[in-house]
Scaffold this motif. Structure first.
Motif, PDB file in Angstrom:
ATOM      1  N   ILE A 279       0.861  -1.172   0.000  1.00 30.57           N
ATOM      2  CA  ILE A 279       0.000   0.000   0.000  1.00 30.57           C
ATOM      3  C   ILE A 279       0.904   1.229   0.000  1.00 30.57           C
ATOM      4  O   ILE A 279       2.100   1.124   0.247  1.00 30.57           O
ATOM      5  N   PRO A 280       0.366   2.427  -0.296  1.00 32.12           N
ATOM      6  CA  PRO A 280       1.220   3.614  -0.345  1.00 32.12           C
ATOM      7  C   PRO A 280       1.906   3.900   0.991  1.00 32.12           C
ATOM      8  O   PRO A 280       1.355   3.652   2.067  1.00 32.12           O
ATOM      9  N   LEU A 281       3.105   4.443   0.904  1.00 28.63           N
ATOM     10  CA  LEU A 281       3.840   4.920   2.071  1.00 28.63           C
ATOM     11  C   LEU A 281       3.887   6.446   2.033  1.00 28.63           C
ATOM     12  O   LEU A 281       3.980   7.049   0.965  1.00 28.63           O
ATOM     13  N   SER A 282       3.812   7.049   3.211  1.00 32.54           N
ATOM     14  CA  SER A 282       3.912   8.492   3.344  1.00 32.54           C
ATOM     15  C   SER A 282       4.937   8.836   4.412  1.00 32.54           C
ATOM     16  O   SER A 282       5.395   7.969   5.158  1.00 32.54           O
ATOM     17  N   VAL A 283       5.282  10.111   4.486  1.00 38.00           N
ATOM     18  CA  VAL A 283       6.260  10.616   5.456  1.00 38.00           C
ATOM     19  C   VAL A 283       5.543  11.508   6.464  1.00 38.00           C
ATOM     20  O   VAL A 283       4.739  12.367   6.078  1.00 38.00           O
TER      21      VAL A 283
ATOM     22  N   GLU B 142      -2.945   2.931   3.905  1.00 35.37           N
ATOM     23  CA  GLU B 142      -1.583   3.397   3.706  1.00 35.37           C
ATOM     24  C   GLU B 142      -0.898   3.537   5.055  1.00 35.37           C
ATOM     25  O   GLU B 142      -1.552   3.533   6.105  1.00 35.37           O
ATOM     26  N   ILE B 143       0.433   3.638   5.011  1.00 30.59           N
ATOM     27  CA  ILE B 143       1.229   3.744   6.234  1.00 30.59           C
ATOM     28  C   ILE B 143       2.076   5.004   6.156  1.00 30.59           C
ATOM     29  O   ILE B 143       2.719   5.274   5.134  1.00 30.59           O
ATOM     30  N   SER B 144       2.071   5.773   7.240  1.00 29.78           N
ATOM     31  CA  SER B 144       2.864   6.994   7.329  1.00 29.78           C
ATOM     32  C   SER B 144       4.037   6.753   8.282  1.00 29.78           C
ATOM     33  O   SER B 144       3.835   6.364   9.431  1.00 29.78           O
TER      34      SER B 144
END
Length: 390
Positions: free
Chosen positions: A4-8, A363-365
Motif C-alpha cells: 500500500i502507499p507509504l507516506s512521510v 496506507e502507512i505513514s
C-alpha cells in the motif's frame, strides 16, 4: 494483500549541534527526496514548547516546501483545533491551494483546549476539565498488560500520560496558545464548520452565511487524526472522512481507533468506503545492528517529552549511550521503544506488513528520526525501495 502507499510524517526534528536553519533546510531536502523515492504524501505535525522539534505551524511548513516539490501531496498531521479556528485553517489552506492546487491534505487533531463553559460548571477548573478531556481522547488510564493482535502485532501496556499532564502544565500551555477566556467548541461542530466553509454552505446558528476567501472550493482532502476509539474516530467515520490512527504515539489503542472509525463510518461522495492511514516510527539501515545504533537516541528523546520538559535536540548514538537511566525512566518510554521498527529493509518491511494486516490500513505513514540527516534520508530510501519491490 499487496503493498500500500507509504507516506512521510515529519516533526521537523533538530539534532544536537544543529541550528534551526539547518534543520529546516534538511526538511526541504527530505521532502524533495521523498518525492523522488515515490512517497505519496509528506505530512507535518504540530507541536509546541519543544526545543528539539521545530514543527509548530504545519501550514507555514507546507508553504515553505510546496515550491520545492511538484507532485507529492503535502499536509498537516495535524492542525490542532484546540487553539485554532476552522476559518483560519480553511483560509490558510485555501491560500496555499491557490498556487499548488490538488496537492493538500488538511489533517485535523483535537489537542488540549479549555472546554466550552457551562451554566453550572463551577466545581471544576477550566484547565482540569481540559486535562481530563485530553486524557480521555488519548485513551485514559493505562492498561495492565501487553496484548497482541491475532497476527502478532504488539499492543503494549499503555503509558499513563496523566503524570505528564498536570493541571498546572495544561494551564501554562493554554495560556500561551489561547486568548484569555477562549475555548474550543465541540469537535463535531468544528469539523462540520470546516466542511461547510470548504463547500460554500456555511450558515451560522443565527442564520448568517460566511464564505472563506481563499478556501471555499479549494481542492483539499480533509483527514481526522485519532489516538483511540473516542470522538475523533467517531467524527471521522460519521462524516465519511479519511482517518489517521497513531501507532507511533499511542500504540496500545491503535486497534480501538480503527475499529471505532469503521463502526461509525458513513460513505461520502469523496470517501465511499473507510480509508485509514496508520503512522509508525521506523529507522532503516543496511543491517539490523546499524539501524539499532541509529535509533538509539529515540529513547532519551521520548523520555524528555514524557517528563514534561519538551523534546531535546535528537542526540548522537554516543550522547545517548552516555545517559543514565532508572527503572522509572525505562517504564516511561517502554511502549514507544518496543513499537519502533528499527532494522534492515527486510526486517522493517516485514513489520510494516504485519501492521498493515492487523489494522487493515490503506496506507502507512512513517516518521523516522536519526541524528545524521543523510542517515535519515537513506532510511526513507531503503524502505521505499524494499516496499516497492514487494
Amino acid at each position: 494483500m499487496g503493498p500500500i502507499p507509504l507516506s512521510v510524517l515529519d516533526l521537523l526534528p533538530r539534532s544536537s549541534g544543529v541550528d534551526n536553519g539547518t534543520a529546516l533546510r534538511n526538511t526541504v531536502d527530505l521532502a524533495q527526496r521523498a518525492e523522488q523515492f515515490g512517497y505519496a504524501r509528506y505530512w507535518f505535525a504540530e507541536h509546541h514548547l519543544n526545543p528539539g522539534v521545530l514543527g509548530s505551524s504545519p501550514t507555514v511548513e507546507i508553504a515553505l516546501v510546496a515550491g520545492s516539490t511538484s507532485t507529492i501531496r503535502l499536509g498537516s498531521a495535524g492542525v490542532q483545533f484546540g487553539h485554532r479556528t476552522p476559518l483560519a485553517a480553511v483560509e490558510e489552506f485555501g491560500l496555499i491551494n491557490a498556487l499548488h492546487p490538488g496537492r493538500l491534505d488538511l489533517g485535523i487533531g483535537r489537542s488540549i483546549s479549555r472546554p466550552e463553559p457551562k451554566v453550572d460548571s463551577g466545581r471544576e477548573t477550566d484547565t482540569e476539565g481540559a486535562r481530563k478531556g485530553y486524557l480521555a481522547a488519548r485513551g485514559g488510564t493505562a492498561h495492565d498488560e501487553d496484548a497482541y493482535t491475532p497476527n502478532g502485532l504488539l499492543l503494549p501496556k499503555q503509558f499513563d500520560i496523566s503524570s505528564a499532564f498536570s493541571s498546572n502544565a495544561v494551564a501554562h500551555l493554554l495560556n500561551l496558545l489561547q486568548q484569555p477566556g477562549a475555548y474550543a467548541p465541540s469537535y463535531d461542530d468544528q469539523i462540520s464548520t470546516v466542511l461547510a466553509l470548504l463547500d460554500g454552505t456555511y450558515v451560522s446558528p443565527q442564520g448568517l452565511p460566511a464564505h472563506a476567501a481563499p478556501g471555499e472550493g479549494a481542492d483539499v482532502q480533509v483527514w481526522i487524526l485519532g489516538a483511540s476509539g473516542g470522538s475523533s474516530a467517531a467524527v471521522a467515520g460519521s462524516k465519511g472522512l479519511r482517518f489517521v490512527a497513531g501507532y507511533h504515539h499511542s500504540p496500545s489503542t491503535v486497534i480501538d481507533a480503527v475499529e471505532a472509525y469503521r463502526a461509525a463510518f458513513q460513505p461520502s461522495d469523496d470517501v465511499p468506503e473507510p480509508y485509514v492511514a496508520v503512522s509508525v516510527d521506523a529507522v532503516v539501515a543496511e543491517t539490523d545492528e546499524e539501524a539499532t545504533e541509529l535509533a538509539s537516541g529515540y529513547a532519551p528523546w521520548v523520555r524528555s517529552i514524557r517528563r514534561g520538559d519538551g523534546a531535546i535536540p535528537f542526540p548522537t548514538p554516543a550522547e545517548a549511550a552516555a545517559l543514565s537511566w532508572t527503572d522509572e525512566d525505562r517504564d516511561l518510554v517502554r511502549d514507544r521503544v518496543l513499537t519502533q521498527f528499527a532494522g534492515s529493509p527486510k526486517t522493517v518491511a516485514d513489520k510494516l506488513e504485519q501492521l498493515r494486516d492487523a489494522t487493515g490500513a490503506s496506507e502507512i505513514s512513517i516518521t523516522s528520526i536519526t541524528h545524521d540527516h543523510d542517515a535519515r534520508v537513506r532510511s526513507y530510501e531503503l524502505i521505499a525501495k524494499e516496499w516497492a519491490d514487494r
